[in-house]
Every structure is written in C-alpha cells, then in structure tokens.
Design a protein around this motif. Structure first.
Motif, PDB file in Angstrom:
ATOM      1  N   HIS A  71      66.381  43.079   5.360  1.00  0.00           N
ATOM      2  CA  HIS A  71      67.084  44.349   5.515  1.00  0.00           C
ATOM      3  C   HIS A  71      66.237  45.267   6.395  1.00  0.00           C
ATOM      4  O   HIS A  71      65.195  45.754   5.956  1.00  0.00           O
ATOM      5  CB  HIS A  71      67.322  45.015   4.161  1.00  0.00           C
ATOM      6  CG  HIS A  71      68.147  44.220   3.213  1.00  0.00           C
ATOM      7  ND1 HIS A  71      69.402  43.743   3.505  1.00  0.00           N
ATOM      8  CD2 HIS A  71      67.894  43.820   1.937  1.00  0.00           C
ATOM      9  CE1 HIS A  71      69.889  43.087   2.474  1.00  0.00           C
ATOM     10  NE2 HIS A  71      68.988  43.105   1.507  1.00  0.00           N
ATOM     11  N   SER A  73      67.579  48.025   7.667  1.00  0.00           N
ATOM     12  CA  SER A  73      68.069  49.324   7.220  1.00  0.00           C
ATOM     13  C   SER A  73      69.135  49.068   6.154  1.00  0.00           C
ATOM     14  O   SER A  73      69.434  47.919   5.834  1.00  0.00           O
ATOM     15  CB  SER A  73      68.665  50.114   8.393  1.00  0.00           C
ATOM     16  OG  SER A  73      69.880  49.515   8.821  1.00  0.00           O
ATOM     17  N   ASP A  74      69.728  50.131   5.656  1.00  0.00           N
ATOM     18  CA  ASP A  74      70.785  49.979   4.652  1.00  0.00           C
ATOM     19  C   ASP A  74      72.004  49.248   5.219  1.00  0.00           C
ATOM     20  O   ASP A  74      72.743  48.623   4.483  1.00  0.00           O
ATOM     21  CB  ASP A  74      71.233  51.345   4.124  1.00  0.00           C
ATOM     22  CG  ASP A  74      70.175  51.988   3.254  1.00  0.00           C
ATOM     23  OD1 ASP A  74      69.278  51.266   2.779  1.00  0.00           O
ATOM     24  OD2 ASP A  74      70.245  53.216   3.055  1.00  0.00           O
ATOM     25  N   LYS A  75      72.198  49.334   6.521  1.00  0.00           N
ATOM     26  CA  LYS A  75      73.404  48.779   7.133  1.00  0.00           C
ATOM     27  C   LYS A  75      73.152  47.565   8.036  1.00  0.00           C
ATOM     28  O   LYS A  75      74.087  46.961   8.518  1.00  0.00           O
ATOM     29  CB  LYS A  75      74.098  49.860   7.960  1.00  0.00           C
ATOM     30  CG  LYS A  75      74.538  51.052   7.144  1.00  0.00           C
ATOM     31  CD  LYS A  75      75.232  52.067   8.013  1.00  0.00           C
ATOM     32  CE  LYS A  75      75.432  53.376   7.378  1.00  0.00           C
ATOM     33  NZ  LYS A  75      76.313  53.537   6.324  1.00  0.00           N
ATOM     34  N   LYS A  76      71.886  47.214   8.279  1.00  0.00           N
ATOM     35  CA  LYS A  76      71.594  46.184   9.272  1.00  0.00           C
ATOM     36  C   LYS A  76      70.547  45.208   8.761  1.00  0.00           C
ATOM     37  O   LYS A  76      69.497  45.604   8.271  1.00  0.00           O
ATOM     38  CB  LYS A  76      71.083  46.865  10.551  1.00  0.00           C
ATOM     39  CG  LYS A  76      70.863  45.959  11.716  1.00  0.00           C
ATOM     40  CD  LYS A  76      72.152  45.569  12.372  1.00  0.00           C
ATOM     41  CE  LYS A  76      71.863  44.784  13.633  1.00  0.00           C
ATOM     42  NZ  LYS A  76      72.965  43.989  14.057  1.00  0.00           N
ATOM     43  N   ASP A  77      70.856  43.912   8.876  1.00  0.00           N
ATOM     44  CA  ASP A  77      69.893  42.849   8.598  1.00  0.00           C
ATOM     45  C   ASP A  77      69.404  42.280   9.918  1.00  0.00           C
ATOM     46  O   ASP A  77      70.171  42.164  10.873  1.00  0.00           O
ATOM     47  CB  ASP A  77      70.534  41.728   7.767  1.00  0.00           C
ATOM     48  CG  ASP A  77      70.788  42.128   6.322  1.00  0.00           C
ATOM     49  OD1 ASP A  77      70.235  43.154   5.888  1.00  0.00           O
ATOM     50  OD2 ASP A  77      71.524  41.417   5.635  1.00  0.00           O
TER      51      ASP A  77
END
Length: 186
Positions: A71, A73-77
């Motif tokens: 992870h 960020s919270d939105k991107k792996d």
C-alpha cells in the motif's frame, strides 16, 4: 413438491459455501492484481495480471529480490522488488548495487545492463542516508524496494522505506495475458 424444495435448498447451500470459501481465500490467501505502469519493465509489463500471495509473509520474512505488492497510499498499491532488508546498508554506485559495502548481482537487470551504452546510467547513485528518513541502516520491520525500470519508478528512493505493515504480499505468477503466462524468478 418436497423434492423440488430440497433441490433448491441444496443449490442455495452450495452457492453460500462457494461464496464463503471465495471470501476466505481472497481475504487471507490470494488476490489478483493488475500491473499499472512501466516501473517494473522488462520483468513486468503494464496490464500484466498477477496473483498475490497474501499469506506468505505471515510464515516467513521477505527475501531479497522478492516482488511485492504494498500500500503506497490509501488508494494506491505499488508493485516493486525488495532490495534491502532490515539491518542492512544499501547503496548504488556506477550501476552496481552494494549491500553492506559488498557488490550484489541483480540477475533481473542483466539484459538491461548488457544493452546499455557505456555512458548510460541505469540506476542513479544513492546511499541509504540520502533517502527519505536518512537512515544509516534499514530498521527492523522495514524493507527498501526499487522498480526494475530504475529510470522510471517511484520507489524507496522517493517515498522512503516500506513498513512490513504496508506489504500486501508477494507476487510471482503472471496469469494474463496468456502469451505472458509465467512464474517470474529473482
């Protein structure tokens, strides 16, 4: 009428069991991922579809050159390769990886290095101290990751070390497209 009711009940029960098993496998063991971008070229291509083993790091630690999903960020792996392990010092000088001041071969870069012109730079020189965090050695619970396409990768050189808590799992199997189906090595 009773037989028909039992048949429906049997189908519904089988469907619920299948959904439960799929949920357990996806939550705790394996998930699919689609490679997004060129940062792992030539090993992985944009839109390659892979299986991520989420369970592996519950029973063992990451190893050098494992390809991991984490992870960012919270939105991107992100998908990158583990280069440095806890307790190590990492640097690159003149396109050579050094772990604790010892040169380390990177077999997955062999083809790229063979096709380079003498003045080309595959990996910009850096030391661990120059990366975000300014560490002199990788702390416990962290790894240093780099993309295989070193000139076009957002990795530990810009985002810092990756916590083991951020790691989703290891991936090594491309299952789509069919012509790229393979298990990638280290």
């Amino acid at each position: 009428m009773e037989k028909r009711k039992n048949d429906w009940f049997g189908w519904i029960k089988a469907l619920l069991i299948a959904v439960a098993v799929a949920y357990i496998v996806r939550t705790f063991f394996f998930i699919p991922i689609i490679v997004d971008g060129p940062s792992m070229l030539p090993t992985l291509k944009d839109r390659d579809q892979m299986i991520v083993n989420k369970f592996i790091y519950r029973v063992k630690e990451p190893e050098r050159f494992d390809v991991v999903v984490f992870h960012a960020s919270d939105k991107k792996d992100f998908i990158k390769r583990v280069i440095g392990l806890p307790g190590e010092h990492v640097s690159v000088e003149d396109n050579t990886l050094f772990i604790d001041q010892q040169p380390v071969e990177e077999p997955f870069l062999k083809e790229q290095k063979a096709n380079m012109k003498p003045y080309q730079i595959l990996t910009e020189d850096f030391t661990l101290e120059q990366l975000p965090g300014g560490y002199s050695q990788i702390p416990d619970g962290y790894v240093l990751v780099l993309g295989d396409n070193r000139g076009n990768s957002v990795d530990s050189r810009s985002i810092g070390l990756i916590s083991m808590d951020q790691i989703v799992g290891r991936t090594s199997t491309i299952y789509w497209p069919i012509e790229r189906m393979q298990v990638i090595g280290k």
